[in-house]
Scaffold this motif. Structure first.
Motif, PDB file in Angstrom:
ATOM      1  N   UNK A   1       0.687  -1.500  -0.264  1.00 48.25           N
ATOM      2  CA  UNK A   1      -0.067  -0.370   0.115  1.00 48.25           C
ATOM      3  C   UNK A   1       0.632   1.239   0.002  1.00 48.25           C
ATOM      4  N   UNK A   2       0.036   2.141  -0.828  1.00 46.90           N
ATOM      5  CA  UNK A   2       1.415   3.525  -0.957  1.00 46.90           C
ATOM      6  C   UNK A   2       0.997   4.433   0.772  1.00 46.90           C
ATOM      7  N   UNK A   3       1.704   5.158   0.590  1.00 48.62           N
ATOM      8  CA  UNK A   3       1.820   6.083   1.600  1.00 48.62           C
ATOM      9  C   UNK A   3      -0.114   6.817   1.513  1.00 48.62           C
ATOM     10  N   UNK A   4      -0.272   6.875   2.838  1.00 47.61           N
ATOM     11  CA  UNK A   4      -1.563   7.598   2.325  1.00 47.61           C
ATOM     12  C   UNK A   4      -3.133   7.639   2.048  1.00 47.61           C
ATOM     13  N   UNK A   5      -2.841   6.067   1.556  1.00 43.47           N
ATOM     14  CA  UNK A   5      -3.671   5.560   0.936  1.00 43.47           C
ATOM     15  C   UNK A   5      -4.765   4.122   2.401  1.00 43.47           C
ATOM     16  N   UNK A   6      -5.370   3.826   1.713  1.00 39.58           N
ATOM     17  CA  UNK A   6      -6.153   2.993   3.062  1.00 39.58           C
ATOM     18  C   UNK A   6      -5.742   1.420   2.910  1.00 39.58           C
ATOM     19  N   UNK A   7      -6.284   1.254   3.644  1.00 34.88           N
ATOM     20  CA  UNK A   7      -5.201  -0.656   4.104  1.00 34.88           C
ATOM     21  C   UNK A   7      -6.456  -0.940   2.671  1.00 34.88           C
ATOM     22  N   UNK A   8      -5.931  -2.152   1.905  1.00 35.89           N
ATOM     23  CA  UNK A   8      -6.357  -2.682   1.311  1.00 35.89           C
ATOM     24  C   UNK A   8      -8.185  -3.871   1.812  1.00 35.89           C
ATOM     25  N   UNK A   9      -8.538  -3.885   1.072  1.00 32.98           N
ATOM     26  CA  UNK A   9      -9.045  -3.043  -0.407  1.00 32.98           C
ATOM     27  C   UNK A   9      -9.294  -2.268  -0.444  1.00 32.98           C
ATOM     28  N   UNK A  10      -8.514  -1.216  -0.922  1.00 31.00           N
ATOM     29  CA  UNK A  10      -9.138  -0.019  -1.001  1.00 31.00           C
ATOM     30  C   UNK A  10     -10.506   0.506  -1.744  1.00 31.00           C
ATOM     31  N   UNK A  11     -11.482   1.283  -1.363  1.00 25.98           N
ATOM     32  CA  UNK A  11     -12.284   1.469  -2.098  1.00 25.98           C
ATOM     33  C   UNK A  11     -12.557   3.162  -1.537  1.00 25.98           C
ATOM     34  N   UNK A  12     -13.770   3.080  -2.084  1.00 29.03           N
ATOM     35  CA  UNK A  12     -14.387   4.788  -1.508  1.00 29.03           C
ATOM     36  C   UNK A  12     -14.860   4.618  -0.447  1.00 29.03           C
ATOM     37  N   UNK A  13     -15.169   3.975   0.335  1.00 29.41           N
ATOM     38  CA  UNK A  13     -15.664   4.460   1.885  1.00 29.41           C
ATOM     39  C   UNK A  13     -14.233   4.064   3.028  1.00 29.41           C
ATOM     40  N   UNK A  14     -13.491   4.089   2.962  1.00 29.73           N
ATOM     41  CA  UNK A  14     -12.441   3.083   3.951  1.00 29.73           C
ATOM     42  C   UNK A  14     -12.266   3.973   4.819  1.00 29.73           C
ATOM     43  N   UNK A  15     -12.022   3.813   6.065  1.00 20.89           N
ATOM     44  CA  UNK A  15     -11.683   4.787   7.311  1.00 20.89           C
ATOM     45  C   UNK A  15     -10.343   4.683   7.779  1.00 20.89           C
ATOM     46  N   UNK A  16      -9.177   3.955   7.332  1.00 17.67           N
ATOM     47  CA  UNK A  16      -7.633   3.708   7.624  1.00 17.67           C
ATOM     48  C   UNK A  16      -7.378   4.745   6.094  1.00 17.67           C
ATOM     49  N   UNK A  17      -6.165   4.148   7.267  1.00 17.98           N
ATOM     50  CA  UNK A  17      -5.150   5.284   6.658  1.00 17.98           C
ATOM     51  C   UNK A  17      -3.216   5.126   7.141  1.00 17.98           C
TER      52      UNK A  17
END
Length: 556
Positions: A7-23
């Motif tokens: 996972x790239x820095x600043x993105x959510x944990x997978x699966x990356x979706x529109x409403x994820x709440x993690x970073x």
């Protein structure tokens, strides 16, 4: 096998979706930069916990509302689904706790508007953008801001947005709101209440008459706390009392209580906290006062202290106050706190949801409470309104289908890691303490509220644990060497680590660092939310990080 994190820095944990709440934001230094609002980190954020601020779809709909209202370019807005947000915004802005002066709002700087979008009435708070840091707390602390799913739905109808004939400044008393509407409830809401009720009735310590109608749903855990807080303050005037570690936004809410906030920090057995609470209650009674209610997390985040609920129950009966227990960390499946609590609060965002892509909260009223028939139930029947969007309710219902099977894995993995870390704890080594219910001196209290085991499920100690180190350097070496996702949140499907105390309680410009440190919120601590990965893979990842920490200490 090594845990694979791409996972790239600043993105959510997978699966990356529109409403994820993690970073995912690795690096202890980046956590502190995030805390301090450093643009070099904030500008890389592609995902974030939605209650921290308007994000993604929510930000887009707020831009569209600003345009529809023809706001000046130096003004912005926040939108809510309840008119109560207006009163809370005024209270929040006027508080003596808003500082420094450059972010404190005067009431005249707030304006209020109402708009209709796609059949949903929104209550809009308008403010100078220069004071954003002073007003964002009404979104963070109240937890009632529009969700990303609701915003996504509203964006489909943005061209139909209409402004309701209503205008008032923050100096107008009272604010006359046009016909109030709330979000509609659906079958998903009913099914969620029934699921929570079934979990409460499953393998109880003591049977109760709780029903699905005693379960109230909220858009976030914080909005559940706020809703209950307002109800209890109306039922019984007095100070709010809290014991041990409480979530920082809960703290922010309590410190605004009109009659004051009394906090008891040390809460382990040797602290004698129950006796200290009773001494305070005696003093209040002698002065002709009662407390409004007492709040405690069971166990507490991140210290994992399980205060003596049986003793607190006795105090609640003797001094006639409601006892509120937040069982988010213990969770429905592991603990049954209804025998002690008048009201149970849960952040459903955490392990009940389990997949870090939806938020929610619940309040459960205990029919056995002496306050139930006389005050609690009548108050909720007349004041509660649904603010939980149907799309979020549907997702939460789906996520919680496998709650018990997931919880079994979370319990197993967390205990395995706690046993491993505990084996490294020595008085002279870099790892000094393992904070997890069975390793605390309040273990007996936790066990006394564990649900009896059944063939389908054996209760455990939950997914959260914390590790104390001898120094910040040791903690940083361990944290940066640990090959798991890095960021706030707990109860997710994948393991998350965060320097929680340094992130939340480590800034002396915003809190009394020494006070919180005195009861255990040390900045040399790492909080772990254990996930569903293979147990042995997690053990190997933690062994490697512990080895790196010990080796660095040896060389030093």
């Amino acid at each position: 096998m090594p845990i694979n994190i791409n996972t790239e820095f600043g993105h959510s944990m997978p699966p990356e979706e529109d409403h994820n709440i993690t970073i995912h934001a690795p690096g202890w230094d980046n956590a502190i930069k995030f805390r301090n609002g450093d643009p070099s980190v904030l500008n890389k954020m592609k995902s974030i916990y939605p209650r921290f601020g308007p994000w993604a779809q929510a930000r887009h709909i707020l831009f569209d509302i600003s345009a529809k209202l023809s706001l000046p370019p130096d003004h912005g807005c926040l939108a809510f689904t309840s008119p109560e947000a207006f009163a809370y915004a005024k209270q929040f802005a006027a508080s003596s706790h808003r500082s420094p002066p450059e972010v404190k709002l005067e009431q005249a700087e707030l304006k209020f508007r109402v708009v209709d979008v796609g059949g949903v009435r929104l209550y809009v708070v308008v403010f100078p953008i220069s004071k954003f840091k002073g007003i964002i707390g009404i979104w963070q602390v109240s937890g009632t801001g529009i969700s990303t799913r609701l915003a996504e739905e509203l964006l489909k109808h943005v061209d139909e947005m209409s402004v309701v004939d209503f205008e008032a400044t923050g100096e107008t008393e009272p604010l006359i709101v046009p016909e109030t509407t709330y979000l509609a409830e659906t079958n998903a809401h009913e099914k969620l209440r029934e699921r929570i009720w079934a979990l409460l009735k499953r393998s109880p310590i003591k049977p109760t008459d709780v029903s699905p109608n005693d379960v109230y749903l909220y858009s976030t855990g914080m909005s559940a706390i706020l809703g209950l807080h307002k109800a209890l303050m109306a039922i019984q005037e007095g100070s709010v009392v809290a014991i041990g570690a409480v979530f920082h936004h809960t703290w922010n809410l309590f410190e605004e209580a009109p009659a004051g906030f009394k906090h008891f920090g040390p809460a382990d057995v040797k602290s004698g906290v129950v006796d200290k609470v009773e001494a305070y209650l005696i003093n209040e009674a002698e002065a002709g006062r009662r407390i409004s209610y007492l709040f405690v997390e069971f166990p507490s985040n991140p210290l994992e202290i399980s205060v003596d609920l049986k003793a607190l129950r006795e105090l609640a009966v003797k001094y006639k106050f409601p006892l509120v227990v937040d069982e988010t960390i213990g969770s429905f499946c592991n603990v049954d706190v209804l025998p002690a609590a008048d009201v149970v609060i849960t952040s459903l965002t955490k392990s009940f949801s389990g997949y870090a892509n939806v938020m929610g909260g619940s309040v459960v009223l205990n029919p056995s409470s002496i306050f139930y028939h006389s005050a609690l139930k009548p108050t909720f029947m007349t004041t509660y309104h649904n603010e939980y969007f149907s799309g979020d309710a549907s997702r939460l219902l789906s996520n919680s289908d496998d709650y018990l099977s997931r919880s079994a894995i979370l319990n197993r993995n967390a205990l395995a890691l706690a046993n491993l870390v505990h084996s490294y704890c020595t008085p002279s080594g870099p790892v000094t303490d393992m904070l997890y219910p069975p390793f605390t001196d309040t273990a007996a209290s936790y066990r006394s509220f564990m649900r009896p085991a059944t063939p389908a499920f054996t209760p455990g100690y939950g997914c959260l644990l914390s590790i104390d180190f001898d120094s910040k350097d040791s903690a940083i070496v361990f944290y940066d060497a640990l090959n798991v996702y890095k960021g706030p949140h707990l109860g997710a499907h994948l393991t998350l680590a965060v320097p929680f105390n340094d992130l939340v309680w480590g800034d002396p410009t915003h809190c009394d660092v020494a006070y919180h440190r005195a009861y255990g919120l040390r900045t040399e601590q790492v909080r772990i939310s254990v996930g569903l990965e293979d147990e042995q893979d997690l053990v190997e990842a933690f062994k490697a990080a512990l080895h790196a920490c010990c080796e660095a200490a040896r060389k030093k």
